[in-house]
Design a protein around this motif. Structure first.
Motif, mmCIF file in Angstrom:
data_model
loop_
_atom_site.group_PDB
_atom_site.id
_atom_site.type_symbol
_atom_site.label_atom_id
_atom_site.label_comp_id
_atom_site.label_asym_id
_atom_site.label_seq_id
_atom_site.Cartn_x
_atom_site.Cartn_y
_atom_site.Cartn_z
ATOM 1 N N GLU A 114 -76.438 -5.294 38.616
ATOM 2 C CA GLU A 114 -76.404 -6.512 37.809
ATOM 3 C C GLU A 114 -77.569 -6.501 36.790
ATOM 4 O O GLU A 114 -77.400 -6.858 35.623
ATOM 5 C CB GLU A 114 -76.516 -7.725 38.753
ATOM 6 N N GLU A 115 -78.724 -6.054 37.234
ATOM 7 C CA GLU A 115 -79.876 -5.999 36.332
ATOM 8 C C GLU A 115 -79.668 -4.962 35.234
ATOM 9 O O GLU A 115 -80.083 -5.168 34.094
ATOM 10 C CB GLU A 115 -81.160 -5.693 37.115
ATOM 11 N N LYS A 117 -76.812 -4.187 34.041
ATOM 12 C CA LYS A 117 -75.844 -4.819 33.144
ATOM 13 C C LYS A 117 -76.571 -5.769 32.178
ATOM 14 O O LYS A 117 -76.332 -5.749 30.968
ATOM 15 C CB LYS A 117 -74.804 -5.577 33.967
ATOM 16 N N ASN A 118 -77.484 -6.562 32.722
ATOM 17 C CA ASN A 118 -78.258 -7.479 31.871
ATOM 18 C C ASN A 118 -79.059 -6.716 30.832
ATOM 19 O O ASN A 118 -79.180 -7.140 29.684
ATOM 20 C CB ASN A 118 -79.204 -8.333 32.718
ATOM 21 N N ASP A 121 -76.741 -5.531 28.191
ATOM 22 C CA ASP A 121 -76.332 -6.659 27.341
ATOM 23 C C ASP A 121 -77.369 -6.894 26.246
ATOM 24 O O ASP A 121 -77.029 -7.184 25.108
ATOM 25 C CB ASP A 121 -76.183 -7.943 28.176
ATOM 26 N N LYS A 122 -78.641 -6.780 26.636
ATOM 27 C CA LYS A 122 -79.712 -7.016 25.667
ATOM 28 C C LYS A 122 -79.865 -5.830 24.714
ATOM 29 O O LYS A 122 -80.225 -6.005 23.563
ATOM 30 C CB LYS A 122 -81.036 -7.245 26.411
ATOM 31 N N ARG A 127 -76.119 1.067 26.313
ATOM 32 C CA ARG A 127 -74.869 1.010 27.086
ATOM 33 C C ARG A 127 -73.891 2.068 26.566
ATOM 34 O O ARG A 127 -73.271 2.782 27.354
ATOM 35 C CB ARG A 127 -74.240 -0.371 26.988
ATOM 36 N N ASN A 154 -88.942 -4.249 37.538
ATOM 37 C CA ASN A 154 -89.119 -5.700 37.519
ATOM 38 C C ASN A 154 -90.600 -6.111 37.411
ATOM 39 O O ASN A 154 -91.092 -6.893 38.212
ATOM 40 C CB ASN A 154 -88.481 -6.315 38.774
ATOM 41 N N SER A 185 -88.371 -12.628 27.275
ATOM 42 C CA SER A 185 -87.650 -12.766 28.540
ATOM 43 C C SER A 185 -88.610 -13.008 29.700
ATOM 44 O O SER A 185 -88.191 -13.075 30.853
ATOM 45 C CB SER A 185 -86.789 -11.522 28.795
#
Ligand SMILES: Nc1ncnc2c1ncn2[C@@H]1O[C@H](COP(=O)(O)OP(=O)(O)OP(=O)(O)O)[C@@H](O)[C@H]1O
Ligand SMILES: [Mg+2]
Length: 236
Positions: A114-115, A117-118, A121-122, A127, A154, A185
């Protein structure tokens, strides 16, 4: 104060590379450290990350003394560094590089996916290239990937050592935009740059390092208009 460095002294054998350096970074800031070749910028960063040990002085992160803490523990506490020259894993794909960045994490594979993917996205450019071998990326894309890999740990603070080195003006702009996005962010940034103009223009505060000593510090916008800084670092 998120990160405090007090009276740091670092030696390479008999060479006194860092002399009584003190600096601090507040949560949410972008702080830059500027200086000429050999001033001691990389040495300062590597000491903060635990890769080098100082002869004297203290480094405090979120109230804890980390001066003697091992590098991998410092990473786990939330300080991630992108080294000078990027050093991505050239024979691994973009995705695998990002996975390597998360190796200290204890979250589930689904959470880490999920991270990623985030992150994609940014930064969609990565990607498109997620299955590409990292060594075949352009210099700017490799820098983005190196930052992405560090972000996968992180971190609370991201330390960047000359992210714009060797990049064309257009890519330099993109990399600095990326640093701003990362900061917005919620990640604090400590930035080392020879491109003082770009660094000062995105920073809150800055320090000038000359042959191992801090010679000037202050508000980044003020330093950008300082006459001696202009002469020495801004090519004016
Ligand atoms: N492994 C080492 N052994 C001996 N001296 C070193 C070593 N690494 C760095 N130095 C010396 O310490 C000083 C500071 O080096 P450092 O790499 O921190 O500078 P820098 O500001 O990052 O320079 P640059 O802009 O060229 O990356 C220099 O005089 C350098 O020659
Ligand atoms: Mg350096």
């Amino acid at each position: 104060m998120m990160l405090s460095v007090e009276n740091l002294n670092v030696f390479y054998g008999h060479i006194h590379a860092i002399k009584d350096v003190s600096l601090h970074v507040k949560e949410g800031e972008i702080v830059s450290l500027i200086g000429a070749n050999g001033a001691g910028k990389t040495t300062t960063l590597q000491t903060i990350s635990g890769l080098l040990k100082p002869k004297s002085g203290t480094i405090t992160f979120e109230g804890k003394d980390i001066t003697k803490t091992e590098a991998h523990q410092i990473l786990q506490m939330g300080i991630a560094q992108v080294p000078e020259g990027r050093r991505i894993f050239a024979n691994m794909t973009v995705k695998e590089n990002l996975e390597m960045g998360a190796f200290t994490r204890k979250e589930s594979a689904a959470q880490l996916k999920e991270e990623r993917k985030n992150f994609y996205d940014k930064f969609p450019r990565l990607r498109e290239r997620k299955k590409q071998m990292a060594g075949t990326l352009s210099g700017g894309e490799q820098q983005m990937l190196a930052m992405g890999r560090a972000l996968m740990a992180n971190p609370k603070i991201l330390i960047l050592d000359e992210p714009s080195m060797g990049l064309s003006p257009l890519l330099v702009k993109e990399v600095f935009e990326m640093i701003k996005t990362i900061n917005q962010s919620g990640v604090t940034v400590l930035l080392v740059e020879q491109n003082a103009k770009m660094a000062l223009s995105i920073s809150n505060r800055a320090y000038v390092l000359e042959t191992g000593k801090i010679t000037m510090e202050g508000d980044a916008k003020e330093l950008l208009h300082n006459e001696s800084i202009k002469k020495a670092y801004l090519g004016a």
